[in-house]
Scaffold this active site. Structure first.
Site, mmCIF file in Angstrom:
data_model
loop_
_atom_site.group_PDB
_atom_site.id
_atom_site.type_symbol
_atom_site.label_atom_id
_atom_site.label_comp_id
_atom_site.label_asym_id
_atom_site.label_seq_id
_atom_site.Cartn_x
_atom_site.Cartn_y
_atom_site.Cartn_z
ATOM 1 N N GLU A 1 0.821 -1.205 0.000
ATOM 2 C CA GLU A 1 0.000 0.000 0.000
ATOM 3 C C GLU A 1 0.856 1.256 0.000
ATOM 4 O O GLU A 1 1.961 1.270 0.558
ATOM 5 C CB GLU A 1 -0.909 0.010 1.234
ATOM 6 C CG GLU A 1 -2.018 -1.016 1.120
ATOM 7 C CD GLU A 1 -2.876 -1.129 2.368
ATOM 8 O OE1 GLU A 1 -4.087 -1.294 2.220
ATOM 9 O OE2 GLU A 1 -2.336 -1.079 3.484
ATOM 10 N N CYS B 1 3.210 8.633 0.840
ATOM 11 C CA CYS B 1 3.846 7.750 1.830
ATOM 12 C C CYS B 1 4.052 6.403 1.141
ATOM 13 O O CYS B 1 3.098 5.817 0.625
ATOM 14 C CB CYS B 1 2.907 7.628 3.029
ATOM 15 S SG CYS B 1 3.434 6.411 4.229
ATOM 16 N N CYS C 1 6.512 -6.555 7.478
ATOM 17 C CA CYS C 1 7.635 -6.000 8.239
ATOM 18 C C CYS C 1 8.032 -6.999 9.322
ATOM 19 O O CYS C 1 7.163 -7.584 9.967
ATOM 20 C CB CYS C 1 7.204 -4.675 8.894
ATOM 21 S SG CYS C 1 8.534 -3.869 9.818
ATOM 22 N N CYS D 1 6.577 -4.259 16.003
ATOM 23 C CA CYS D 1 6.282 -3.202 16.975
ATOM 24 C C CYS D 1 4.861 -3.430 17.470
ATOM 25 O O CYS D 1 3.960 -3.712 16.671
ATOM 26 C CB CYS D 1 6.414 -1.817 16.337
ATOM 27 S SG CYS D 1 8.084 -1.455 15.744
ATOM 28 N N CYS E 1 1.734 -1.481 15.904
ATOM 29 C CA CYS E 1 1.666 -1.273 14.454
ATOM 30 C C CYS E 1 0.959 -2.422 13.745
ATOM 31 O O CYS E 1 1.288 -3.593 13.963
ATOM 32 C CB CYS E 1 3.082 -1.107 13.907
ATOM 33 S SG CYS E 1 3.114 -0.839 12.126
ATOM 34 N N GLY F 1 6.928 -1.584 6.262
ATOM 35 C CA GLY F 1 8.306 -2.051 6.244
ATOM 36 C C GLY F 1 9.291 -1.128 6.917
ATOM 37 O O GLY F 1 8.972 -0.004 7.289
ATOM 38 N N HIS G 1 9.326 6.813 20.548
ATOM 39 C CA HIS G 1 8.190 6.324 21.346
ATOM 40 C C HIS G 1 8.459 6.097 22.834
ATOM 41 O O HIS G 1 7.513 5.994 23.607
ATOM 42 C CB HIS G 1 7.546 5.088 20.720
ATOM 43 C CG HIS G 1 7.211 5.263 19.265
ATOM 44 N ND1 HIS G 1 6.756 6.454 18.743
ATOM 45 C CD2 HIS G 1 7.305 4.413 18.203
ATOM 46 C CE1 HIS G 1 6.564 6.314 17.434
ATOM 47 N NE2 HIS G 1 6.900 5.104 17.084
ATOM 48 N N CYS H 1 -0.817 6.473 9.891
ATOM 49 C CA CYS H 1 0.440 5.834 10.301
ATOM 50 C C CYS H 1 0.183 4.549 11.061
ATOM 51 O O CYS H 1 -0.587 4.542 12.016
ATOM 52 C CB CYS H 1 1.208 6.727 11.266
ATOM 53 S SG CYS H 1 1.995 8.081 10.508
HETATM 54 N N1 SAH Z 1 9.569 1.143 10.030
HETATM 55 C C1 SAH Z 1 9.643 2.568 9.926
HETATM 56 C C2 SAH Z 1 8.635 3.180 8.981
HETATM 57 C C3 SAH Z 1 7.218 2.680 9.024
HETATM 58 S S1 SAH Z 1 6.211 3.173 10.390
HETATM 59 C C4 SAH Z 1 9.559 3.190 11.302
HETATM 60 O O1 SAH Z 1 9.371 2.460 12.277
HETATM 61 O O2 SAH Z 1 9.742 4.396 11.440
HETATM 62 C C5 SAH Z 1 5.891 4.878 10.157
HETATM 63 C C6 SAH Z 1 5.524 5.618 11.443
HETATM 64 O O3 SAH Z 1 4.217 5.228 11.914
HETATM 65 C C7 SAH Z 1 6.489 5.314 12.574
HETATM 66 O O4 SAH Z 1 6.828 6.474 13.280
HETATM 67 C C8 SAH Z 1 5.656 4.392 13.446
HETATM 68 O O5 SAH Z 1 6.144 4.329 14.723
HETATM 69 C C9 SAH Z 1 4.278 4.991 13.299
HETATM 70 N N2 SAH Z 1 3.195 4.102 13.723
HETATM 71 C C10 SAH Z 1 3.154 2.768 13.646
HETATM 72 N N3 SAH Z 1 1.985 2.298 14.154
HETATM 73 C C11 SAH Z 1 1.260 3.369 14.537
HETATM 74 C C12 SAH Z 1 -0.048 3.545 15.123
HETATM 75 N N4 SAH Z 1 -0.834 2.521 15.377
HETATM 76 N N5 SAH Z 1 -0.452 4.805 15.388
HETATM 77 C C13 SAH Z 1 0.327 5.854 15.090
HETATM 78 N N6 SAH Z 1 1.555 5.756 14.527
HETATM 79 C C14 SAH Z 1 2.024 4.535 14.254
#
Ligand code: SAH
Length: 378
Positions: A92, A112, A119, A123, A126, A166, A223, A347
């Protein structure tokens, strides 16, 4: 002989490729421009290239295109695009309209983009993490997200964020090559400073970016500055501690003089306390930085359990208070607008789940798919 996919090649690679076919070097520049500036979808589109050369090309090469299979439009103007790759897997990308109404911001159109199918980092907040990992995207697949998305809009894509599915640093070479192609003034000519690469924190790669003097912007998904808490949220902290990360960012700042952005999702009662504010203030004394506060977007549609299910967003009032305390310490703080939350395009909400229990199959789209009408008003 296996046909070479030429989308994703840099100019010197294209020149060497055409020479290997017995053609003149200038043909390489012709292909570069047709693919990346004019978004040709086939060799047939390349109207000023001789028919003989196009025939030679068709024998030796292919031009692989991502296929747009669905598009969801949010009421705020965000569009989530689902692309099918040549092996049937799906990724996506998200087109994000300008956040604020200012003459400069109004001209902005941000895309984006994804760097991997799924991935591996897991996390806990996510949605993409729940897909598991299938493979890295090729340079061509990264670049083509921009080319195909641009075809949907009249307005130029001005900004790119590597924040889709990713971890960009786990696909470092292809990511940097895609940046080199997209910023070339004979291609889409996107400004290097309009590109942000976001990482969960690969300290070694951050140092490498500094050593290579990469001019793109760097964002770090922080975070938490408390090592134990960050490890609960982001298992990668067991490989690179908060300390390792901060040291690598400090190195990056001193080498490049680029101020990094720290991304920070506020979780109620977990990382939004007075102690967290103090840690940030101490950090900003070490590294001039910006802080991007991200509202926590629900991932309930992935049916979280355990620790993930316990995470709650901090209330708007507390978010504002947290930001205010940092601003009072002279830190630049932005509170990110949540674009596309109603279509799960915000995000961390990118995840492709099929009905199949088998993980690999979950990421692929059973073909053939009905052609999607493309709305030119997009
Ligand atoms: N792997 C990379 C890029 C992808 S995530 C990274 O970790 O930065 C892009 C952004 O979205 C990151 O800052 C991540 O922490 C944030 N993100 C992931 N899950 C989220 C959620 N449920 N709510 C808000 N931000 C989130």
């Amino acid at each position: 002989m296996k046909k070479q996919n030429i989308k994703g090649m840099l100019l010197p690679e294209l020149q060497a490729f055409v020479e290997s076919l017995g053609e003149k070097k200038y043909r390489g520049a012709q292909l570069f421009s047709w693919m990346y500036a004019k978004a040709a979808q086939s060799f047939g589109d390349m109207t000023d290239v001789s028919k003989t050369f196009r025939d030679v090309l068709s024998e030796a090469a292919v031009l692989e295109n991502l296929q747009l299979v669905s598009r969801k439009d949010s009421k705020d103007g965000t569009s989530k695009l689902l692309f099918k790759l040549s092996d049937g897997l799906a990724i996506e990308s998200v087109l994000i309209p300008p956040e604020r109404k200012s003459p400069a911001a109004e001209k902005r159109l941000t895309l984006c983009i994804s760097t991997q199918v799924g991935c591996p980092l897991d996390c806990k907040f996510c949605a993409t993490g729940t897909m598991g990992f299938t493979r890295n995207l090729t340079t061509g697949e990264i670049v083509d997200q921009v080319l195909q998305s641009q075809r949907l809009r009249d307005r130029r894509i001005t900004n790119l964020v590597y924040m889709g599915m990713g971890e960009p640093m786990l696909n470092y070479d292809n990511v940097m090559k895609s940046v080199d192609i997209l910023t070339d003034d004979r291609s889409l000519n996107i400004g290097t400073r309009h590109i942000t690469i976001s990482t969960a924190g690969y300290a070694d790669r951050i140092r490498q970016m500094a050593d290579e003097d990469r001019k793109v912007k760097l964002a770090l998904s922080l975070h938490s500055l408390d090592n134990d808490k960050r490890a609960m949220l982001m298992p990668i902290t067991k490989k690179y501690s908060v300390n390792d990360l901060v040291e690598s960012i400090e190195y990056y700042y001193h080498k490049t003089r680029n101020r990094p952005t720290f991304e920070y999702i506020l979780f109620e009662g977990f990382n939004d306390t007075e102690a967290d504010v103090k840690r940030f203030i101490a950090l900003s004394k070490r590294i001039p930085c910006k802080i991007n506060i991200i509202p926590f977007h629900s991932i309930e549609f992935t049916h979280p359990t355990g620790f993930s299910a316990s995470l709650r967003p901090t209330s708007q009032t507390r978010v504002d208070q947290f930001a205010e305390k940092l601003r009072n310490a002279d830190i630049t703080v932005m509170i990110r607008a949540s674009s596309g939350e109603d279509i799960n395009a915000a995000c961390g909400q990118l995840a492709i789940h099929g009905v199949d229990k088998d993980r690999r199959k979950q990421h692929s789209i059973p073909g053939p798919l009905p052609a999607q009408p493309i709305d030119s008003s997009l």
